[in-house]
Design a protein around this motif. Sequence first.
Motif, PDB file in Angstrom:
ATOM      1  N   UNK A 194       0.123  -1.632   3.064  1.00  0.00           N
ATOM      2  CA  UNK A 194       1.160  -0.653   3.434  1.00  0.00           C
ATOM      3  C   UNK A 194       0.878   0.752   2.915  1.00  0.00           C
ATOM      4  N   UNK A 240       0.458  -1.147  10.449  1.00  0.00           N
ATOM      5  CA  UNK A 240       1.849  -1.582  10.568  1.00  0.00           C
ATOM      6  C   UNK A 240       2.194  -2.347   9.306  1.00  0.00           C
ATOM      7  N   UNK A 241       3.202  -1.979   8.518  1.00  0.00           N
ATOM      8  CA  UNK A 241       3.973  -0.737   8.635  1.00  0.00           C
ATOM      9  C   UNK A 241       3.124   0.464   8.240  1.00  0.00           C
ATOM     10  N   UNK A 242       3.544   1.612   8.701  1.00  0.00           N
ATOM     11  CA  UNK A 242       2.733   2.814   8.592  1.00  0.00           C
ATOM     12  C   UNK A 242       3.163   3.634   7.383  1.00  0.00           C
TER      13      UNK A 242
ATOM     14  N   UNK B 341      10.824  -9.047   6.372  1.00  0.00           N
ATOM     15  CA  UNK B 341       9.726  -9.252   5.424  1.00  0.00           C
ATOM     16  C   UNK B 341      10.368  -9.716   4.112  1.00  0.00           C
ATOM     17  N   UNK B 345       9.445  -3.019   3.830  1.00  0.00           N
ATOM     18  CA  UNK B 345       8.481  -1.925   3.629  1.00  0.00           C
ATOM     19  C   UNK B 345       9.199  -0.570   3.580  1.00  0.00           C
ATOM     20  N   UNK B 347       8.538   2.070   4.921  1.00  0.00           N
ATOM     21  CA  UNK B 347       8.619   2.726   6.221  1.00  0.00           C
ATOM     22  C   UNK B 347       9.917   2.374   6.957  1.00  0.00           C
ATOM     23  N   UNK B 348      10.502   1.233   6.621  1.00  0.00           N
ATOM     24  CA  UNK B 348      11.695   0.783   7.349  1.00  0.00           C
ATOM     25  C   UNK B 348      13.006   1.148   6.657  1.00  0.00           C
TER      26      UNK B 348
END
Lengths: 326, 369
Positions: A194, A240-242, B341, B345, B347-348
């Motif tokens: 990640x 992914x995820x970026x 997950x 992450x 990013x989310x």
Amino acid sequence: MAEITIIEAVNLAMARALENNPDVVVFGEDVGVNGGVFRATDGLQQRYGANRVLDTPLAEALIAGMAIGMAAEGLRPVAEIQFMGFIYPTIEQMICHATRLRNRTRGRITCPMVLRAPYGGGIHAPEHHSESTEAIFAHMPGLRVVIPSSPLRAYGLLLAAIQDPDPVVFLEPKRIYRMMKQEVPDDGEALPLDVCFQLRDGTDVTLVTWGAMIHETLQAADQLEAEGISCDVIDVATIKPLDMATILNSVAKTGRCVIVHEAARTCGVGAEIAAQLAEYGLLSLFAPVQRVTGYDTIMPMFKLENDYMPSTERIITAVKKTLEEA
Amino acid sequence: MTNEDKKCVAQFEIHYTQLLNQQGELVGALPEFAASAEALIALYRTMVQTRTFDTQAIALQRTGKLGTYSSSIGQEAVSVGIGSAMRFEDVLLPTYREYGAQFQRGVEMSEILRYWGGDERGMAYHAQPHDKAITVPIATHVPQCAGIAYAMKLRKQPRVAVCVLGDGATSKGDFYEGINVAGAWHLPMVIVVTNNQWAISVPREVQTHAQTLAQKAIAAGIPGEQVDGNDVIAMRHVMANAVEKARTGGGPTLIEAITFRMHDHTTADDASRYRKQAVVDQHKLLDPIDRLRKYLIQHHDWDDAKETALLEACTIEVEAAVRSYLDTPPAPPESMFDYLYETLPDALQPQRDEVESLGKLKRGGDHNG
């Protein structure tokens, strides 16, 4: 310490995982006695036995489905798809099951599996053996898509993928499988997922890429350096995820960005990066973002593959275009 | 060259088991378990419980309290037979008409209702750690079943993975890929093809020209057999033999259970568009519950009083599940991120924050409105 290639680092990581964790199982087509068509699993069956390193029937959906079943039972399956061109039967298993198992069961059943496949062009392979379709997987919620670009990162990221509690598609840039060598200590240390890896520090332009394109991108950075143009080079590694934070930080510094990937342009991962730059980094930009990518055509057979794939020259041209702007 | 001049290199037979005929008369040797009234009444009870549940679920859908629902009415003997032959530590990979098996394995009725009520928490199966949730994409769970069975075999566990699918599923590649590896690797698994004669609107004889579905096992090098899927005694008997064979290293078996889908494919379907009521009526005569009841009346003093008491108990149980389902508040919207997950992450995180704040705004708005 002897220096090893990416393919040897992939092999070393799987051997380390098999050695350290009895739950690790490696399987796929021709991975046993033959050691894989690229030799990624060379010698593993002899060392870890045919129960843990095994040949499957020739059926890709089966391979992915079995990996899901094994993972659901707590094993750590590492499944190989021989070429990315044959990965498409796995898509239903990945999108309908692997990515959803944890979510569907509210965490009761999880899917810690790795689906490995060599991908990309440039090795004069037959039809269907050269595509870069990582964006298909990057679009799937719940998945990680990881692409190494050096022996050290191949070793550390594959170990990380195997240890990860969620499904990972691990795509290996086969054109550079044997292109470079590095000393890779077999210390069992995983690299972080990640996050992007900063390969060069520069001030004038940010080059963002992954996989085999690292090679051309670094070449371009070298040639530009000689002309006095300083490039930040970022290996996205986990597409992914970026990790946009690293890319945005770089662009805040340079004000210019060129994204390089072998995959077709439309809806490629570069499009997502460019979109997020427009959303969150527009005010840092001195020039429009450039994409240097494969074209929106069928990946040509090998007589024309070099005309399809981004070249060092195309990258340099794109960089200079961003510098032409004020 | 005629066939007479050619050497026969392989020959196969498919066998069919029926123990109770449609009049509830014993037509074969009674298996050991079926000598016990208690065991038979337990099977009968679960079939009645399942039908009560199905009937109530359809009613909930018709009154707007449940989403699209697929009923198992008419097929209860298949799923009850399957569930009764398994051990808790085995793994069931069900499709969407195996409630009878799922209830026996600890899945709660309220969970099945939550699932069809559009709530992922209906797949959490709090009292059943092993089983997969209902599989919707047809036959995709057969390869997974092979993976689960391989894990059991690798770890030398005396467990069995059981995969249930429909007649239409045997037309899919995943089905064949899964049973092929089951044979090649001699896996501890049982594949049950619930042949209810219909893949939505396509009848069995249009689905495939194969004489039986059981014979598809032959191509995979595994035994295949047919059983009367409306005869719960035969179903449990054949299933128990296959499960114990798999458990003791005897390898996989494919069972084709012949039954009939009495209801529409789902509540969103209208079966009158493609099949005649006369055909359905004909199959009513083969009903699995009626059949066992006749046998129980004849051999185990089953009577109207017991029947009424059972129906009442089942109704009470189902009504409690319905209440629990209807009383469950919806999950918070941001929970859609929480099982994606193990750790969300970075990013989310902004997307989760957005959903959480919009959800709060909406709930606040509801209060004010």
